[in-house]
Design a protein around this motif. Sequence first.
Motif: not given
Lengths: 399, 399
Positions: A69-97
């Motif tokens: 879901n795009e909403s999840y990937r977008t929000k996930l970017c904020n999570y990673y930002k807190e760990y100073t990992i700077n990514i955008n939603p297209n850098d993420i593929i959500i997987t089955c585990g």
Amino acid sequence: MPTISNKADSMPASPIRKLVPFAEAAKKRGTKIYHLNIGQPDIETPQSFLNAVKTADIKVLEYSHSAGNESYRTKLCNYYKEYTININPNDIIITCGGSEAIEIALMTCFNAGDEIIIPEPFYANYNGFSKAADVIVKPIRSSIETGFALPPIADFEKVITPKTKGIIICNPGNPTGYLYTKEELLALRDLVKKYDLFLLSDEVYREFCYDGKEYISVMHLDGIEENVVLLDSISKRYSACGARIGALISKNKTVMSAALKFAQARLSPPSYGQIGAEAALDTPKSYFEDVKTEYIARRNFVVEALNKMEGVFCPKPSGAFYCIAKLPIDNADKFCQWLLEEFNYNHQTVMLAPATGFYSTPNAGTNEVRIAYVLNLNDLKNAMECLQQALNIYPGKTN
Amino acid sequence: MPTISNKADSMPASPIRKLVPFAEAAKKRGTKIYHLNIGQPDIETPQSFLNAVKTADIKVLEYSHSAGNESYRTKLCNYYKEYTININPNDIIITCGGSEAIEIALMTCFNAGDEIIIPEPFYANYNGFSKAADVIVKPIRSSIETGFALPPIADFEKVITPKTKGIIICNPGNPTGYLYTKEELLALRDLVKKYDLFLLSDEVYREFCYDGKEYISVMHLDGIEENVVLLDSISKRYSACGARIGALISKNKTVMSAALKFAQARLSPPSYGQIGAEAALDTPKSYFEDVKTEYIARRNFVVEALNKMEGVFCPKPSGAFYCIAKLPIDNADKFCQWLLEEFNYNHQTVMLAPATGFYSTPNAGTNEVRIAYVLNLNDLKNAMECLQQALNIYPGKTN
């Protein structure tokens, strides 16, 4: 009758599962088993996660986007930002585990016959995933004496061949609990750059770093952005192993667009897990602080108890919720089976993971076990007492 | 920058997804799109499924058994029994969607370089999964003139080589909607027996068989019990595509024990999906009767509307919720793109799947499209009107 494939025939069985029939028999005899053998935490899944699933307004449980879901990937970017990992939603593929992230990463980056270097002991299923992708595992030894620090870079270079395509690390480490230092990761970076390798990093335990030590991600390493693939999972973070939600993350657009084709073939990751995982991003910091406090107490207790036992050595890990202990025994596989098959102390015993399953080198780790401190302190106390009693009378004791 | 694998590089992109950017652009221009391009039903997921997830009492969302919850597998045996498929819980591995069942079956049964025969047109992702497992697809043509009946057995025998390891069929068929007859399946059985091949059968649409025609499973075929692998999914049955719950089923114990090793490596299938799927086994028969009635009405309408159009031919399918139509056009890929990019009728258009993506033979199906009748009758009426208008003015019309 048609024959199965060579791959299936030689697919390694999980080292822990071999013990399951013995555990079941012990249970039938009325023996209580303390399960320190698997990374299934007893910690409660955050309410935010569970409630989001309970209250989700679903009429048709549809496929999600293949990348999640795009909403999840977008929000996930904020999570990673807190760990100073700077990514955008297209850098993420959500997987089955996290499992599927590893599978897709291997198929995307490695040809059949290519070699992957893995510091051992390592997460046993890297063997199975490599076998499935026809990738050859080249282990290099880390040692219990150094607490399983990164082996010298020279050891990596010794096994590099024209077939070497990448390295996989787990940080903080399962099964070692070791947290790589900045120096170690910078050395890895230089190596990866020198030989132009992929660096796959499994960082699913980042929430569990102790003693004020710094978690450094491969995503923090300058100059190898195109080489790095981050493998992630919410299983441990939110104690939500059954959600089957992980992620494959990379700034390398060629990797991501190829990985997406594998993701599209299997349509989409699980919908409910994504709903829970997205909501869990709002889990209050206090949840993690409480969990961390609990794990630190458990670790301190277990490591101290182990080192007090005669002939036992257990380095104190700085992350995850595992430790590896060297025991005064002839053979960890035999010992772990004996604990279930022949031993009990007041109708109780302990189930451990023989460390042999975490080594790829034959006969390595034969006197080591992995202990997952995923039970409460009281259970851990009983479990350590069982282990002490067992070591007192084990026939294969070596000192 | 390290290079990706050859496999990733040559992994086929989904034929439908190529059209997605054009659909997005059309939407931005304010055009309403009738999506007949994907098998995402609009039917509501049964309340039994949704409620079970809502009310599940979960504190720790744990891993399930790698083969799936035993309670679910046990109850599932009763479901299959109603279709006179007699299996026990150990003959079942619950997978992450039907997709994972296909992946694991291919890796278990086929060596790299082995060949699989598939009657085409076929479900496009068989290509991707075969590529991922290094299995070579050998297509044999079925024809729109016969409604996509099983090609003659002689055509199978023509492509059989020492590398041929198995056959995969989809019954009832996606994308054809064809339901194999008893005679066809018996002929396949004899072939499979003669050459000792694996017979993989994707039967995820068994609930959707029409006109009183009989659904026959490969599990009903005597004498090839060790050759048969059933691939299943609840995605269509309960309109629960996002649950990601499928199954790999076989009476062949060697296959099952090898498949379980792949399943163990990835730990477990999704927990929530399993909870819903288990509860959905109690879905009243009336749910399926209503759904079937609805699909029959849709099919009848669509097929009749298509055959009324000049130069269009669409055989009437007996199963699933797809049909393939031959259109009087130069090129289905161009036409489907044109529908999105240049055409609109009262600010409406229709998105179809070019059939070329379902053929492995180059230049096959160039004047065919797949239509998924997954919208309500009113939308289907508008969609067919759009298609008629489009065919009236399409510049690449051939008659």
